[in-house]
Write a protein that holds these residues in place. Structure first.
Motif, PDB file in Angstrom:
ATOM      1  N   GLY A   1       6.151  13.207  -9.577  1.00 57.36           N
ATOM      2  CA  GLY A   1       5.293  12.430  -9.747  1.00 57.36           C
ATOM      3  C   GLY A   1       5.243  11.087  -8.793  1.00 57.36           C
ATOM      4  N   TRP A   2       3.905  10.822  -8.499  1.00 56.11           N
ATOM      5  CA  TRP A   2       3.670   9.564  -7.521  1.00 56.11           C
ATOM      6  C   TRP A   2       2.929   8.378  -8.208  1.00 56.11           C
ATOM      7  CZ3 TRP A   2       1.956  10.746  -1.791  1.00 56.11           C
ATOM      8  CH2 TRP A   2       2.108   9.542  -1.111  1.00 56.11           C
ATOM      9  N   LEU A   3       3.479   7.212  -8.079  1.00 61.04           N
ATOM     10  CA  LEU A   3       2.942   5.977  -8.805  1.00 61.04           C
ATOM     11  C   LEU A   3       2.899   4.931  -8.132  1.00 61.04           C
ATOM     12  CD1 LEU A   3       5.294   4.141 -10.118  1.00 61.04           C
ATOM     13  CD2 LEU A   3       5.809   5.925 -11.454  1.00 61.04           C
ATOM     14  N   GLN A   4       2.180   4.053  -8.300  1.00 64.64           N
ATOM     15  CA  GLN A   4       2.405   2.347  -7.801  1.00 64.64           C
ATOM     16  C   GLN A   4       2.528   1.823  -9.035  1.00 64.64           C
ATOM     17  OE1 GLN A   4      -1.533   1.633  -5.559  1.00 64.64           O
ATOM     18  NE2 GLN A   4      -0.130   0.369  -4.290  1.00 64.64           N
TER      19      GLN A   4
ATOM     20  N   THR B   1       0.635  -1.207  -0.137  1.00 65.55           N
ATOM     21  CA  THR B   1      -0.142  -0.027   0.174  1.00 65.55           C
ATOM     22  C   THR B   1       0.825   1.231  -0.130  1.00 65.55           C
ATOM     23  OG1 THR B   1      -0.225   0.652   2.346  1.00 65.55           O
ATOM     24  CG2 THR B   1      -1.500  -1.307   1.465  1.00 65.55           C
ATOM     25  N   PRO B   2       0.203   2.326  -0.268  1.00 63.92           N
ATOM     26  CA  PRO B   2       1.145   3.660  -0.534  1.00 63.92           C
ATOM     27  C   PRO B   2       1.399   4.055   1.051  1.00 63.92           C
ATOM     28  CG  PRO B   2      -0.656   3.651  -2.080  1.00 63.92           C
ATOM     29  CD  PRO B   2      -0.899   2.870  -1.018  1.00 63.92           C
ATOM     30  N   ALA B   3       0.935   3.436   2.199  1.00 61.24           N
ATOM     31  CA  ALA B   3       1.226   3.997   3.476  1.00 61.24           C
ATOM     32  C   ALA B   3       2.862   4.046   3.623  1.00 61.24           C
ATOM     33  CB  ALA B   3       0.909   2.953   4.605  1.00 61.24           C
TER      34      ALA B   3
ATOM     35  N   GLY C   1       1.342   0.059 -14.126  1.00 63.75           N
ATOM     36  CA  GLY C   1       0.922   0.595 -12.625  1.00 63.75           C
ATOM     37  C   GLY C   1      -0.186   1.545 -12.736  1.00 63.75           C
ATOM     38  N   SER C   2      -0.210   2.172 -11.604  1.00 65.05           N
ATOM     39  CA  SER C   2      -1.125   3.285 -11.442  1.00 65.05           C
ATOM     40  C   SER C   2      -0.537   4.450 -11.003  1.00 65.05           C
ATOM     41  CB  SER C   2      -2.162   3.036 -10.593  1.00 65.05           C
ATOM     42  OG  SER C   2      -2.013   2.573  -9.426  1.00 65.05           O
ATOM     43  N   VAL C   3      -1.309   5.783 -11.580  1.00 65.40           N
ATOM     44  CA  VAL C   3      -0.657   6.895 -11.106  1.00 65.40           C
ATOM     45  C   VAL C   3      -1.342   7.513  -9.909  1.00 65.40           C
ATOM     46  CG1 VAL C   3      -0.405   9.529 -11.808  1.00 65.40           C
ATOM     47  CG2 VAL C   3      -0.008   7.567 -13.420  1.00 65.40           C
ATOM     48  N   LEU C   4      -0.629   7.946  -8.926  1.00 65.61           N
ATOM     49  CA  LEU C   4      -1.157   8.366  -7.523  1.00 65.61           C
ATOM     50  C   LEU C   4      -1.231  10.039  -7.730  1.00 65.61           C
ATOM     51  CD1 LEU C   4       0.406   6.169  -4.711  1.00 65.61           C
ATOM     52  CD2 LEU C   4      -1.808   5.717  -6.261  1.00 65.61           C
TER      53      LEU C   4
ATOM     54  N   SER D   1       5.110   1.617  -4.130  1.00 65.57           N
ATOM     55  CA  SER D   1       4.871   3.157  -4.396  1.00 65.57           C
ATOM     56  C   SER D   1       5.987   3.916  -4.443  1.00 65.57           C
ATOM     57  CB  SER D   1       3.905   3.677  -3.440  1.00 65.57           C
ATOM     58  OG  SER D   1       2.644   3.075  -3.217  1.00 65.57           O
ATOM     59  N   TRP D   2       6.193   4.696  -5.439  1.00 67.01           N
ATOM     60  CA  TRP D   2       7.360   5.598  -5.453  1.00 67.01           C
ATOM     61  C   TRP D   2       7.056   6.830  -5.903  1.00 67.01           C
ATOM     62  CZ3 TRP D   2      12.000   2.376  -5.290  1.00 67.01           C
ATOM     63  CH2 TRP D   2      11.776   1.130  -5.334  1.00 67.01           C
ATOM     64  N   GLN D   3       7.843   7.691  -5.062  1.00 70.37           N
ATOM     65  CA  GLN D   3       7.383   9.355  -5.393  1.00 70.37           C
ATOM     66  C   GLN D   3       8.962   9.888  -6.037  1.00 70.37           C
ATOM     67  OE1 GLN D   3       5.903  11.806  -2.191  1.00 70.37           O
ATOM     68  NE2 GLN D   3       5.881   9.968  -0.912  1.00 70.37           N
ATOM     69  N   ILE D   4       8.916  10.197  -7.036  1.00 69.21           N
ATOM     70  CA  ILE D   4       9.836  10.456  -8.005  1.00 69.21           C
ATOM     71  C   ILE D   4       9.977  12.032  -8.325  1.00 69.21           C
ATOM     72  CG2 ILE D   4      11.180  10.229 -10.161  1.00 69.21           C
ATOM     73  CD1 ILE D   4       9.116   7.645 -10.382  1.00 69.21           C
TER      74      ILE D   4
END
Length: 298
Positions: A114-117, A72-74, A98-101, A123-126
């Motif tokens: 950008g933040w994605l799963q 999860t993005p937690a 994946g999916s874009v958060l 989950s990665w925040q780039i």
């Protein structure tokens, strides 16, 4: 001898695709390499594979051990980039399937973020940080949601009191008008544990997720005294204690691991490996002396 370059290492629990994930991440992130691969026989999850990889400047452990937990993005990972172009390059590697958060674009805190799963659920925040040089490229990011929302600052103070060479680097707070988040709660904070950077925030939105065992943090310990210390300080749920794993009072999972066990698991002696695996599966907190006796055949 196995070299450990970080005191605290993120540990990712996959279903049956960690070898595929290893190759994917090694190609997605520059300056990355496989550190070691371990296969453990006859565990409750069957045959378990564990990979230690270096991604950019940080070590990660990836385990293939069944579908018990979902990412999860937690807990996500903030990837600090030296240019907007690098953000785009890494994004293009990770986003397929994946999916874009949060859409890739310009924000008040970064001109490129950008933040994605990814396709595995991680989950990665780039983000382009504008820092030169960048002190740490991979930063674990904890989001306190649901029942844990509003406890980020408490957790930061707790963690920094436990680990040496720790402290709060930056803290930004929600202001009036940023509801549903409460004014004064943590909008963003960066802190260090054992000299390593972490980040955290509160989020009062109804996300429907919180911390779980899919992502834990390994604390590498040289001595039994270290193991005893971190176990006593961090463990808050006796039912979650098993095989070196524990859960703290915020629901974050940790593994308190003796570094000598990595060397034991690299043995080419199948009987030794089977004995050590059987022994640690029966332990809650690891006992270094007992593991050594079993390893030597005692």
């Amino acid at each position: 001898m196995t070299v450990v370059n970080r005191k605290i290492v993120p540990f990712l629990w996959f279903d049956k695709v960690s070898d595929e994930a290893v190759n994917h991440y090694l190609s997605a992130f520059p300056s990355s390499s496989l550190r070691r691969a371990t296969t453990l026989p006859e565990t409750p999850s069957g045959v378990v594979e564990i990979f230690a990889v270096d991604l950019l400047d940080s070590e990660f452990n990836l385990m293939s051990a069944g579908p018990e937990f979902k990412f999860t993005p937690a807990i996500s990972f903030l990837v600090a980039c030296s240019s907007a172009a690098e953000v785009d390059t890494i994004w293009q590697q990770l986003v397929p399937g994946g999916s874009v958060l949060m859409e890739l674009g310009s924000y008040p805190f970064s001109e490129r973020f950008g933040w994605l799963q990814d396709k595995f659920g991680v989950s990665w925040q780039i983000m382009f940080t504008g820092q030169q040089p960048i002190p740490q490229r991979m930063i674990p990011f904890l989001m306190f949601t649901g029942a844990q929302c509003g406890r980020a600052e408490e957790a930061i103070q707790f963690y920094t009191s436990i680990f040496p060479n720790s402290g709060v680097e930056d803290i930004q707070r929600y202001q009036k008008g940023e509801e549903p988040d409460q004014p004064g709660s943590v909008k963003y904070s960066e802190f260090k544990l054992y000299g390593q950077s972490f980040a955290a925030m509160d989020s009062a939105y109804d996300h429907g997720f919180t911390f779980n065992e899919a992502i834990s943090f390994v604390v590498n310990c040289e001595t039994q005294e270290e193991i005893d210390y971190y176990w006593e300080k961090l463990s808050a749920d006796p039912e979650a204690e098993m095989c070196g794993w524990l859960k703290d009072r915020f629901g974050v999972s940790w593994q308190i691991v003796p570094t000598i066990m990595y060397e034991m698991q690299q043995t080419k002696d199948a009987d030794r490996l089977a004995r050590v695996t059987e022994a640690f599966l029966q332990m809650k907190k690891f006992d270094i002396a007992a593991l050594q006796r079993v390893y030597e055949g005692g």
